[in-house]
Motif scaffolding. Structure first.
Motif, short mmCIF file in Angstrom:
data_model
loop_
_atom_site.label_atom_id
_atom_site.label_comp_id
_atom_site.label_asym_id
_atom_site.label_seq_id
_atom_site.Cartn_x
_atom_site.Cartn_y
_atom_site.Cartn_z
N THR A 71 0.81 -1.22 0.00
CA THR A 71 0.00 0.00 0.00
C THR A 71 0.85 1.27 0.00
N ALA A 72 2.16 1.15 0.11
CA ALA A 72 3.02 2.33 0.26
C ALA A 72 2.91 3.24 -0.96
N PRO A 73 2.57 4.53 -0.77
CA PRO A 73 2.38 5.44 -1.90
C PRO A 73 3.64 6.19 -2.29
N PHE A 74 4.79 5.52 -2.29
CA PHE A 74 6.04 6.20 -2.61
C PHE A 74 7.02 5.22 -3.22
N GLY A 75 8.09 5.76 -3.81
CA GLY A 75 9.15 4.94 -4.37
C GLY A 75 8.62 3.94 -5.39
N GLU A 76 9.08 2.70 -5.27
CA GLU A 76 8.64 1.60 -6.13
C GLU A 76 7.45 0.87 -5.52
N TYR A 77 6.73 1.54 -4.61
CA TYR A 77 5.58 0.96 -3.92
C TYR A 77 5.97 -0.36 -3.24
N PRO A 78 6.87 -0.28 -2.25
CA PRO A 78 7.34 -1.50 -1.60
C PRO A 78 6.23 -2.22 -0.84
N ALA A 79 6.44 -3.53 -0.66
CA ALA A 79 5.55 -4.34 0.16
C ALA A 79 5.95 -4.18 1.63
N TYR A 80 5.08 -4.62 2.51
CA TYR A 80 5.37 -4.63 3.94
C TYR A 80 5.07 -6.02 4.46
N LEU A 81 6.06 -6.63 5.13
CA LEU A 81 5.93 -8.02 5.58
C LEU A 81 6.02 -8.10 7.10
N MET A 82 5.08 -8.81 7.68
CA MET A 82 5.17 -9.18 9.09
C MET A 82 6.07 -10.40 9.21
N PRO A 83 6.48 -10.79 10.42
CA PRO A 83 7.30 -12.00 10.57
C PRO A 83 6.64 -13.20 9.90
N MET A 84 7.43 -13.96 9.16
CA MET A 84 6.91 -15.15 8.48
C MET A 84 8.06 -16.09 8.20
N SER A 85 7.74 -17.32 7.89
CA SER A 85 8.76 -18.30 7.56
C SER A 85 9.41 -17.99 6.22
N ASP A 86 10.60 -18.56 6.01
CA ASP A 86 11.25 -18.39 4.71
C ASP A 86 10.37 -18.92 3.59
N ASP A 87 9.69 -20.04 3.84
CA ASP A 87 8.82 -20.63 2.82
C ASP A 87 7.70 -19.67 2.44
N ALA A 88 7.14 -18.97 3.42
CA ALA A 88 6.06 -18.03 3.15
C ALA A 88 6.58 -16.85 2.33
N ALA A 89 7.76 -16.34 2.67
CA ALA A 89 8.32 -15.20 1.94
C ALA A 89 8.61 -15.57 0.50
N VAL A 90 9.13 -16.78 0.28
CA VAL A 90 9.41 -17.24 -1.08
C VAL A 90 8.10 -17.43 -1.85
N LEU A 91 7.10 -17.99 -1.20
CA LEU A 91 5.81 -18.20 -1.84
C LEU A 91 5.21 -16.87 -2.28
N LEU A 92 5.30 -15.85 -1.44
CA LEU A 92 4.76 -14.54 -1.80
C LEU A 92 5.48 -13.98 -3.02
N ALA A 93 6.81 -14.02 -3.01
CA ALA A 93 7.58 -13.48 -4.13
C ALA A 93 7.25 -14.22 -5.42
N ARG A 94 7.23 -15.53 -5.38
CA ARG A 94 6.97 -16.31 -6.59
C ARG A 94 5.55 -16.11 -7.09
N THR A 95 4.59 -15.95 -6.18
CA THR A 95 3.21 -15.71 -6.59
C THR A 95 3.09 -14.36 -7.29
N LEU A 96 3.73 -13.35 -6.75
CA LEU A 96 3.68 -12.02 -7.37
C LEU A 96 4.37 -12.02 -8.73
N LEU A 97 5.51 -12.69 -8.83
CA LEU A 97 6.17 -12.80 -10.12
C LEU A 97 5.30 -13.55 -11.12
N GLY A 98 4.59 -14.58 -10.63
CA GLY A 98 3.73 -15.37 -11.50
C GLY A 98 2.55 -14.59 -12.04
N ARG A 99 2.15 -13.56 -11.33
CA ARG A 99 1.04 -12.73 -11.84
C ARG A 99 1.57 -11.42 -12.43
N ASP A 100 2.87 -11.43 -12.79
CA ASP A 100 3.53 -10.32 -13.48
C ASP A 100 3.45 -9.05 -12.64
#
Length: 294
Positions: A71-100
């Motif tokens: 939701t960040a309205p500045f820069g490259e519109y970065p994401a914000y992540l709460m604590p999560m497992s490495d698997d969850a962080a990878v899943l988020l990145a790959r899902t976003l890449l998969g939807r371009d």
């Protein structure tokens, strides 16, 4: 583990609210932003078309175990992540890449943001680097600093221009004080209309001496009982006189007396501000970081 996305902040808060209530200080940014966007939409204020706005939950065995947002309205519109497992962080990145949807930056909890940005860098042929190390503090026992000339008061609408200018200067000066190039850190720059709304909320305070404003300290509306202090800014010509310490002390007391828990973020590269807040009774809670993919 299932990743679910939400466009509606009210629905997201309904689903993730239990986790936020369990960890309200750690959740201060995400809960506060989601609540603000929900309230703005309820008031008929549309979200800017050019700024992404989504929230996400990670669900395991029917239970929300982690959350993210963009939701960040500045820069490259970065994401914000709460604590999560490495698997969850990878899943988020790959899902976003998969939807371009390449996301070229993230703020939030370590090591989640590091893992997310490294996976995003791998998928985009770029590299990840840390732009800023931050630290979240929570108020413990409030300690009073020495008195200084002047008084704290709420900002007024005829001070929109000066307060907006101080908000703009805050991160530029913070970069310089931390040894970064001035203006190197992307940050929010409230519009005059947004600043008027914040002043109307009674949550922006100035320290004035002989009728002249010399400092600004703000606090967010509470989310799950927690209010976040910031920015805290004194123009260069008024520094070194204790205005920041006294203003943060009085704003912290104001929040405490209203039954709100107070917290704030610091830049780990700025030892002066960290020392000031610890002297006031703020206690280290968790280290975070802002990363870029470039």
């Amino acid at each position: 583990m299932e990743l679910r996305f939400y466009d509606d902040p009210a629905e997201f808060l309904h689903v993730a609210g239990g986790q936020f209530a369990e960890q309200p200080v750690l959740s201060t940014v995400m809960a506060g932003v989601a609540s603000k966007i929900r309230d703005q939409r309820d008031a008929g204020m549309p979200w800017p078309d050019e700024v992404p706005c989504w929230f996400a939950t990670f669900v395991d065995d029917g239970r929300v175990i982690a959350t993210a947002m963009r939701t960040a309205p500045f820069g490259e519109y970065p994401a914000y992540l709460m604590p999560m497992s490495d698997d969850a962080a990878v899943l988020l990145a790959r899902t976003l890449l998969g939807r371009d949807e390449p996301v070229l930056g993230a703020n939030g909890a370590l090591p989640a943001v590091q893992v997310f940005c490294e996976e995003m860098a791998h998928g985009t042929g770029k590299r990840a680097r840390i732009g800023q190390h931050t630290r979240l503090f929570e108020l413990g026992e409030l300690k009073e600093p020495p008195a200084v000339p002047g008084r704290l008061r709420t900002a007024t609408l005829d001070e929109v221009e000066v307060v907006t200018g101080w908000y703009d200067a805050f991160m530029v000066d913070a970069d310089e004080q931390a040894g970064r190039a001035p203006g190197a850190s992307p940050h929010e720059a409230p519009t005059p209309d947004e600043m008027r709304r914040r002043i109307d909320s009674g949550r922006i305070f100035v320290w004035e001496v002989d009728g002249v404003p010399v400092h600004v300290t703000a606090a967010t509306p509470p989310a799950y009982g927690v209010s976040r202090i910031g920015p805290v800014y004194t123009p260069a010509e008024h520094r070194g006189r204790g205005f920041a310490s006294r203003a943060v002390y009085e704003v912290s007391a104001f929040l405490r007396d209203r039954g709100e828990r107070a917290c704030l973020f610091t830049d780990q590269a700025n030892p002066t501000s960290n020392k000031i807040y610890e002297a006031l009774g703020y206690e280290r809670l968790v280290d975070m970081a802002n990363l870029r993919v470039e």
